[in-house]
Design a protein around this motif. Structure first.
Motif, mmCIF file in Angstrom:
data_model
loop_
_atom_site.group_PDB
_atom_site.id
_atom_site.type_symbol
_atom_site.label_atom_id
_atom_site.label_comp_id
_atom_site.label_asym_id
_atom_site.label_seq_id
_atom_site.Cartn_x
_atom_site.Cartn_y
_atom_site.Cartn_z
ATOM 1 N N CYS A 58 33.744 -2.072 -0.687
ATOM 2 C CA CYS A 58 32.851 -0.964 -1.024
ATOM 3 C C CYS A 58 31.981 -1.330 -2.221
ATOM 4 O O CYS A 58 32.326 -2.204 -3.015
ATOM 5 C CB CYS A 58 33.660 0.293 -1.366
ATOM 6 S SG CYS A 58 34.653 0.955 -0.028
ATOM 7 N N ILE A 59 30.876 -0.632 -2.341
ATOM 8 C CA ILE A 59 30.076 -0.708 -3.562
ATOM 9 C C ILE A 59 30.632 0.326 -4.535
ATOM 10 O O ILE A 59 30.744 1.508 -4.187
ATOM 11 C CB ILE A 59 28.596 -0.453 -3.271
ATOM 12 C CG1 ILE A 59 28.004 -1.615 -2.474
ATOM 13 C CG2 ILE A 59 27.811 -0.249 -4.570
ATOM 14 C CD1 ILE A 59 26.554 -1.443 -2.096
ATOM 15 N N VAL A 60 31.019 -0.118 -5.710
ATOM 16 C CA VAL A 60 31.605 0.775 -6.717
ATOM 17 C C VAL A 60 30.513 1.244 -7.677
ATOM 18 O O VAL A 60 29.804 0.434 -8.279
ATOM 19 C CB VAL A 60 32.731 0.068 -7.495
ATOM 20 C CG1 VAL A 60 33.276 0.998 -8.583
ATOM 21 C CG2 VAL A 60 33.856 -0.361 -6.553
ATOM 22 N N LEU A 61 30.390 2.554 -7.807
ATOM 23 C CA LEU A 61 29.413 3.158 -8.711
ATOM 24 C C LEU A 61 30.175 4.018 -9.713
ATOM 25 O O LEU A 61 30.815 5.005 -9.336
ATOM 26 C CB LEU A 61 28.412 4.008 -7.924
ATOM 27 C CG LEU A 61 27.614 3.240 -6.856
ATOM 28 C CD1 LEU A 61 26.877 4.216 -5.950
ATOM 29 C CD2 LEU A 61 26.631 2.277 -7.503
ATOM 30 N N ASN A 62 30.141 3.617 -10.968
ATOM 31 C CA ASN A 62 30.870 4.333 -12.018
ATOM 32 C C ASN A 62 29.964 5.366 -12.685
ATOM 33 O O ASN A 62 28.848 5.043 -13.111
ATOM 34 C CB ASN A 62 31.396 3.349 -13.066
ATOM 35 C CG ASN A 62 32.508 2.469 -12.524
ATOM 36 O OD1 ASN A 62 33.507 2.958 -12.021
ATOM 37 N ND2 ASN A 62 32.324 1.158 -12.603
ATOM 38 N N ILE A 63 30.454 6.588 -12.735
ATOM 39 C CA ILE A 63 29.709 7.674 -13.376
ATOM 40 C C ILE A 63 29.685 7.448 -14.886
ATOM 41 O O ILE A 63 30.727 7.255 -15.509
ATOM 42 C CB ILE A 63 30.360 9.038 -13.080
ATOM 43 C CG1 ILE A 63 30.326 9.351 -11.580
ATOM 44 C CG2 ILE A 63 29.717 10.140 -13.907
ATOM 45 C CD1 ILE A 63 29.014 9.836 -11.065
ATOM 46 N N LYS A 64 28.496 7.457 -15.462
ATOM 47 C CA LYS A 64 28.359 7.293 -16.909
ATOM 48 C C LYS A 64 28.202 8.666 -17.575
ATOM 49 O O LYS A 64 27.741 9.620 -16.937
ATOM 50 C CB LYS A 64 27.134 6.429 -17.219
ATOM 51 C CG LYS A 64 27.250 4.992 -16.715
ATOM 52 C CD LYS A 64 25.992 4.215 -17.012
ATOM 53 C CE LYS A 64 26.085 2.779 -16.483
ATOM 54 N NZ LYS A 64 24.836 2.026 -16.698
ATOM 55 N N PRO A 65 28.575 8.771 -18.856
ATOM 56 C CA PRO A 65 28.406 10.054 -19.550
ATOM 57 C C PRO A 65 26.943 10.480 -19.571
ATOM 58 O O PRO A 65 26.036 9.653 -19.698
ATOM 59 C CB PRO A 65 28.908 9.752 -20.969
ATOM 60 C CG PRO A 65 29.794 8.558 -20.827
ATOM 61 C CD PRO A 65 29.204 7.747 -19.718
ATOM 62 N N VAL A 66 26.724 11.778 -19.445
ATOM 63 C CA VAL A 66 25.376 12.334 -19.552
ATOM 64 C C VAL A 66 24.973 12.344 -21.019
ATOM 65 O O VAL A 66 25.812 12.580 -21.899
ATOM 66 C CB VAL A 66 25.340 13.769 -18.971
ATOM 67 C CG1 VAL A 66 23.959 14.405 -19.142
ATOM 68 C CG2 VAL A 66 25.733 13.749 -17.495
ATOM 69 N N ARG A 67 23.722 12.066 -21.296
ATOM 70 C CA ARG A 67 23.246 12.055 -22.684
ATOM 71 C C ARG A 67 23.501 13.408 -23.360
ATOM 72 O O ARG A 67 23.318 14.461 -22.749
ATOM 73 C CB ARG A 67 21.751 11.729 -22.738
ATOM 74 C CG ARG A 67 21.414 10.288 -22.398
ATOM 75 C CD ARG A 67 19.917 10.040 -22.565
ATOM 76 N NE ARG A 67 19.162 10.818 -21.592
ATOM 77 C CZ ARG A 67 18.783 10.370 -20.393
ATOM 78 N NH1 ARG A 67 19.119 9.151 -20.016
ATOM 79 N NH2 ARG A 67 18.088 11.138 -19.575
ATOM 80 N N GLU A 68 23.897 13.344 -24.624
ATOM 81 C CA GLU A 68 24.235 14.567 -25.354
ATOM 82 C C GLU A 68 23.084 15.563 -25.368
ATOM 83 O O GLU A 68 23.291 16.758 -25.196
ATOM 84 C CB GLU A 68 24.646 14.225 -26.791
ATOM 85 C CG GLU A 68 26.033 13.603 -26.910
ATOM 86 C CD GLU A 68 26.502 13.509 -28.346
ATOM 87 O OE1 GLU A 68 25.662 13.693 -29.265
ATOM 88 O OE2 GLU A 68 27.718 13.271 -28.567
ATOM 89 N N ARG A 69 21.879 15.075 -25.560
ATOM 90 C CA ARG A 69 20.735 15.995 -25.638
ATOM 91 C C ARG A 69 20.506 16.706 -24.300
ATOM 92 O O ARG A 69 20.077 17.866 -24.267
ATOM 93 C CB ARG A 69 19.462 15.261 -26.078
ATOM 94 C CG ARG A 69 18.929 14.237 -25.101
ATOM 95 C CD ARG A 69 17.581 13.696 -25.580
ATOM 96 N NE ARG A 69 17.008 12.736 -24.663
ATOM 97 C CZ ARG A 69 17.255 11.438 -24.668
ATOM 98 N NH1 ARG A 69 18.074 10.941 -25.602
ATOM 99 N NH2 ARG A 69 16.697 10.631 -23.788
ATOM 100 N N ASP A 70 20.822 16.017 -23.188
ATOM 101 C CA ASP A 70 20.658 16.638 -21.871
ATOM 102 C C ASP A 70 21.716 17.709 -21.643
ATOM 103 O O ASP A 70 21.439 18.764 -21.061
ATOM 104 C CB ASP A 70 20.737 15.575 -20.768
ATOM 105 C CG ASP A 70 19.556 14.614 -20.798
ATOM 106 O OD1 ASP A 70 18.497 15.010 -21.323
ATOM 107 O OD2 ASP A 70 19.691 13.481 -20.311
ATOM 108 N N VAL A 71 22.944 17.427 -22.095
ATOM 109 C CA VAL A 71 24.016 18.433 -22.003
ATOM 110 C C VAL A 71 23.645 19.645 -22.851
ATOM 111 O O VAL A 71 23.754 20.798 -22.410
ATOM 112 C CB VAL A 71 25.363 17.848 -22.461
ATOM 113 C CG1 VAL A 71 26.439 18.944 -22.492
ATOM 114 C CG2 VAL A 71 25.803 16.711 -21.548
ATOM 115 N N LEU A 72 23.192 19.390 -24.070
ATOM 116 C CA LEU A 72 22.840 20.479 -24.987
ATOM 117 C C LEU A 72 21.688 21.314 -24.429
ATOM 118 O O LEU A 72 21.715 22.551 -24.483
ATOM 119 C CB LEU A 72 22.468 19.910 -26.358
ATOM 120 C CG LEU A 72 22.310 20.923 -27.498
ATOM 121 C CD1 LEU A 72 23.632 21.639 -27.764
ATOM 122 C CD2 LEU A 72 21.822 20.237 -28.767
ATOM 123 N N ASP A 73 20.669 20.641 -23.886
ATOM 124 C CA ASP A 73 19.528 21.356 -23.298
ATOM 125 C C ASP A 73 19.983 22.280 -22.171
ATOM 126 O O ASP A 73 19.537 23.423 -22.070
ATOM 127 C CB ASP A 73 18.491 20.365 -22.752
ATOM 128 C CG ASP A 73 17.674 19.714 -23.860
ATOM 129 O OD1 ASP A 73 17.735 20.199 -25.004
ATOM 130 O OD2 ASP A 73 16.998 18.705 -23.585
#
Length: 330
Positions: free
Chosen positions: A161-176
Motif C-alpha cells: 500500500c501507499i502509506v500517507l501519514n496525517i500531519k498536524p494542522v497548523r495552529e493558526r488554521d485550528v485557531l481560525d
C-alpha cells in the motif's frame, strides 16, 4: 457536501491524489495513518468523491449523480466495512464485505472502493484474508485502510500500500476555525488549540463539549489536591471521571497539559506560556517540589493508562494506578 476546498490542512495528501489522478496512477491500496480525530474519514470521503466523480477531474463537480450519491452516503460502488464487535474486525467480516464482493464489477462508476476504518482492529486472520485481495486486486478496485496505529498492520500489507501519514494542522488554521466557525472567545479557542496539538477533531471535541467548564474544573481540582488526597478521595474522583462524556483519553491529555505547564515553568520560569494560567500559584508550588524525574514518571504513567484502557483493562484499575503514581511523585 465534502470537497477538498472544505478540508483544513492535509495539503500534502490532497496534492498527492490530485497528481495521481492527473497522471492516471491511482494506487489500489492506501493506508491513511493518523490519531483519532485527525480528519482521516473526512479526507477519505473527499478523495473518494473525487475519484468517483463522473467528470474525472481533480476536484469533485458536486453535480453529477455519483457526487450527489456520495453526499447522501448512497454511492453503490463505495463500501465502508462495518463490524459487530467494538474492538475487533473479524475474518468473516472481511470475507463477506470485501473478498466476496470485490469480484463483482462496479455498478455505475470507474472504481469499486472499500474503506476499512479503524483498521488497527483487524485481527490476524482478517489481515491475512485481506492480504490475498490486496496482492491481486481487480483493476477497478481500491482499498483504503484508515488507522490510528499502523504498527498493528502486517508489514506485508503495508508493503503493498501507499502509506500517507496525517500531519498536524497548523495552529493558526485550528485557531481560525475555532474562532470563525465555532465563534469561540479567544481565550477558550487558544486553550482548545493548545490542547489539540494540531488535531482539529480533538479541538472541536473539547470546544463543543457541553461539560467544557466542568471538565476543566474537575481536572484542575484533582491535580491541585492530589498531594493531599486519600485513597478514598482517589476512588471517588475516578467514579466522577467516568461520568464525563468527553473521551477519557482527552481527559488524560488535559492532565498531561497540567504537567507540561509544571515542566515549562520549572525550565523557563515564564508564566506567560502556561495553559492553565489562572492556576499559576498551584503550578508554581508543585514545580518547586517535583523533580524532572518525577514529571517524567507522571507523564509515562498517563501514557500507560491510555494504553491499558485501549487494551480494555478495567477502567477503575487503570485510573487508580495512574493517580497513585501522580501522588507518589508529588
Amino acid at each position: 457536501m465534502i470537497e477538498f476546498s472544505e478540508i483544513i490542512g492535509h495539503e500534502d495528501i490532497i496534492q498527492h491524489f490530485k497528481r495521481s489522478i492527473e497522471m492516471g496512477k491511482v494506487s489500489q491500496g492506501y493506508i491513511i495513518n493518523g490519531e483519532e480525530g485527525s480528519g482521516k474519514k473526512t479526507l477519505t470521503r473527499a478523495i473518494i468523491k473525487t475519484l468517483e466523480c463522473e467528470e474525472g477531474g481533480t476536484e469533485p463537480c458536486c453535480k453529477c449523480k455519483s457526487c450527489k450519491q456520495m453526499d447522501t452516503d448512497n454511492q453503490p460502488d463505495v463500501t465502508w466495512v462495518t463490524h459487530d464487535k467494538p474492538n475487533v474486525i473479524s475474518v468473516e467480516e472481511i470475507r463477506d464485505q470485501v473478498n466476496k464482493d470485490i469480484t463483482i464489477k462496479p455498478y455505475s462508476s470507474r472504481y469499486k472502493i472499500y474503506v476499512i476504518d479503524d483498521a488497527q482492529l483487524l485481527n490476524a486472520n482478517a489481515q491475512n484474508a485481506l492480504l490475498k485481495t490486496i496482492e491481486e486486486p481487480p483493476e477497478y478496485a481500491i482499498i483504503f485502510l484508515l488507522t490510528s496505529n499502523i504498527d498493528k498492520i502486517l508489514p506485508t500489507i503495508i508493503s503493498r500500500c501507499i502509506v500517507l501519514n496525517i500531519k498536524p494542522v497548523r495552529e493558526r488554521d485550528v485557531l481560525d476555525y475555532l474562532m470563525n466557525e465555532l465563534k469561540l472567545p479567544k481565550e477558550k479557542a487558544d486553550f482548545c488549540m493548545d490542547f489539540a496539538q494540531g488535531n482539529l477533531g480533538k479541538a472541536i471535541r473539547l470546544a463543543t463539549s457541553e461539560e467544557y467548564k466542568e471538565i476543566i474544573e474537575d481536572v484542575t481540582g484533582i491535580l491541585r489536591r492530589i498531594p493531599d488526597m486519600t485513597v478514598d478521595d482517589i476512588i471517588f474522583a475516578i467514579k466522577n471521571m467516568n461520568h464525563h462524556k468527553l473521551k477519557i483519553s482527552d481527559y488524560i491529555d488535559l492532565m498531561m497539559m497540567w504537567y507540561r505547564d509544571i515542566l515549562m515553568l520549572k525550565i523557563t520560569g515564564n508564566a506567560g506560556r502556561l495553559m492553565f494560567k489562572e492556576y499559576y500559584t498551584d503550578i508554581r508550588k508543585q514545580s518547586a517540589h517535583i523533580s524532572y524525574e518525577g514529571i517524567e514518571n507522571v507523564l509515562k504513567a498517563m501514557d500507560k493508562a491510555k494504553i491499558r484502557l485501549e487494551a480494555n483493562v478495567n477502567f477503575d484499575v487503570a485510573m487508580e494506578l495512574m493517580l497513585l503514581t501522580i501522588k507518589e511523585n508529588k
